[in-house]
Enzyme design. Sequence first.
Site, short mmCIF file in Angstrom:
data_model
loop_
_atom_site.label_atom_id
_atom_site.label_comp_id
_atom_site.label_asym_id
_atom_site.label_seq_id
_atom_site.Cartn_x
_atom_site.Cartn_y
_atom_site.Cartn_z
CG ASN A 117 -1.79 1.18 1.35
OD1 ASN A 117 -1.69 2.11 0.54
ND2 ASN A 117 -2.64 1.19 2.36
NE ARG A 122 -6.03 1.86 -0.05
CZ ARG A 122 -6.23 2.63 0.99
NH1 ARG A 122 -5.31 2.71 1.92
NH2 ARG A 122 -7.34 3.31 1.13
CG HIS A 154 -12.02 3.88 3.31
ND1 HIS A 154 -12.67 4.96 3.87
CD2 HIS A 154 -10.70 4.11 3.48
CE1 HIS A 154 -11.77 5.81 4.35
NE2 HIS A 154 -10.57 5.31 4.12
CG LEU A 207 -15.62 5.93 12.22
CD1 LEU A 207 -16.27 6.19 13.57
CD2 LEU A 207 -16.10 6.96 11.19
NE ARG A 240 -8.07 12.39 3.54
CZ ARG A 240 -8.20 11.10 3.26
NH1 ARG A 240 -9.12 10.71 2.40
NH2 ARG A 240 -7.43 10.20 3.83
CG ASP A 280 -3.29 10.50 17.09
OD1 ASP A 280 -4.24 10.05 17.77
OD2 ASP A 280 -2.26 9.85 16.83
NE ARG A 315 -3.74 7.03 19.15
CZ ARG A 315 -2.96 6.21 18.46
NH1 ARG A 315 -2.67 5.04 18.94
NH2 ARG A 315 -2.47 6.58 17.30
CB ILE A 370 -11.42 6.57 15.22
CG1 ILE A 370 -10.22 7.48 14.96
CG2 ILE A 370 -12.41 7.21 16.17
CD1 ILE A 370 -10.55 8.77 14.20
N GLY A 371 -12.76 3.76 15.02
CA GLY A 371 -13.96 2.93 15.19
C GLY A 371 -13.71 1.69 16.02
CD GLU A 404 -8.05 -0.75 4.59
OE1 GLU A 404 -7.53 -0.41 5.68
OE2 GLU A 404 -8.26 0.04 3.67
#
Length: 378
Positions: free
Chosen positions: A10, A64, A152, A181, A213, A256, A258, A302-303, A352
């Site tokens: 990728n 990818r 994605h 996410l 973005r 980020d 976090r 995140i998700g 992925e």
Amino acid sequence: MTAETYLVINAGSSTIKYALYDANTLALLEKKTLEMADKAGYDAAFNDLLKLVEDRNVKGVAHRVVHGGRDYAAPQKLDDKVLADLEALTPLAPLHQPHNLKPAKLVMDKFPNLPQVACFDTAFHRTQPRLNQLYALPKDLTDEGVLRYGFHGSSYEYIAAVLPAIAGDDIAKGRVIVAHLGSGASVCAMKDGKSVASSMGFTPLDGLMMGTRTGAIDPGVPLYLMEQKGLSAKSISDIFQKHSGLKGVSGGISNDMRVLLNSPAPEAKEAVDLFCLYAARQIAALTVDLGGLDALVFTAGIGENSGIIREKICGHLKHLGVTTDAKLNAANGPAIHDAAGSIAVYVIKTNEELMMARHIDAVIQRPPAPKPPQAPKI
Ligand code: AMP
């Protein structure tokens, strides 16, 4: 002789990620992310990858590739003609496509007989009905290919593949929204494991607010920046791609999640709250395309990892019947819905790279199909 392997690459605009799989078992052997500072860094990394192909007995390489345009609705074995087709799509993804294709070309030059396959971010979405691919633009622009493509795809394809085992066949065949996410973020509506609609459109800028973005934005904003502030297309692109999203809204604190969740600054909280609001709005919007909702799945950095973000997003969706169980959510699932809720909610780790390894494996193991499945032209 070492065991045969598959190499999954990728190559992005600031990193090269690669993974090496055992070609017999598809067990992961090695996974690396290399940060790229400049062209010299890329050249050195590509050299190392070419060496890896020899040293690790690689029998196939999967790449990818962000854009497969209208025609490529499935992973595609690479040859000169396909590479030329994909290069011609560069204007649709100028920041990603050239990086994605570079290692494929280098491998083809050095090992012309080594099978390679391109796995497209867009391919999974070619099942969407025509209406869901359209913008309200003049027809000649639509005919030229200014469409909602969605991205994605490998992540959504992986989730669709594992969902029956996690949620059961009924749910997997039903109306499912997957929220990917990560630093890039999008949501995808699926029916029977196939993409029906997604939040990303012509480019990966559309839809959700992301790390850097904008997500969906009034088209009047770039016009304002151009006409009133005299900004160039390049400057506007930089603002929308690199300086907006979590990073921009937080006043530069971080892209980020976090860092923002741990920051006491009000700007950080505002960025987090806006991220969750955008995500919830897009999820709610996609219920229109599905005519309701049976399950919501969270995935990507995140998700998969942030119970707080999942809770905030689900909090905006209570009116649709989305409720979570605090304990299950804190434990990162897989099932996190409240027993009383009418909608199943899951946390599923995406993969992925494994999806791409399966694609190169399928290309090598199976006899060539008469013709790859192609979506009807719209
Ligand atoms: P990805 O692009 O899928 O690797 O996701 C990267 C994003 O996931 C970054 O914004 C990280 O801050 C975020 N992330 C990873 N772990 C966590 C966590 N435990 N809590 C919140 N965000 C996280």
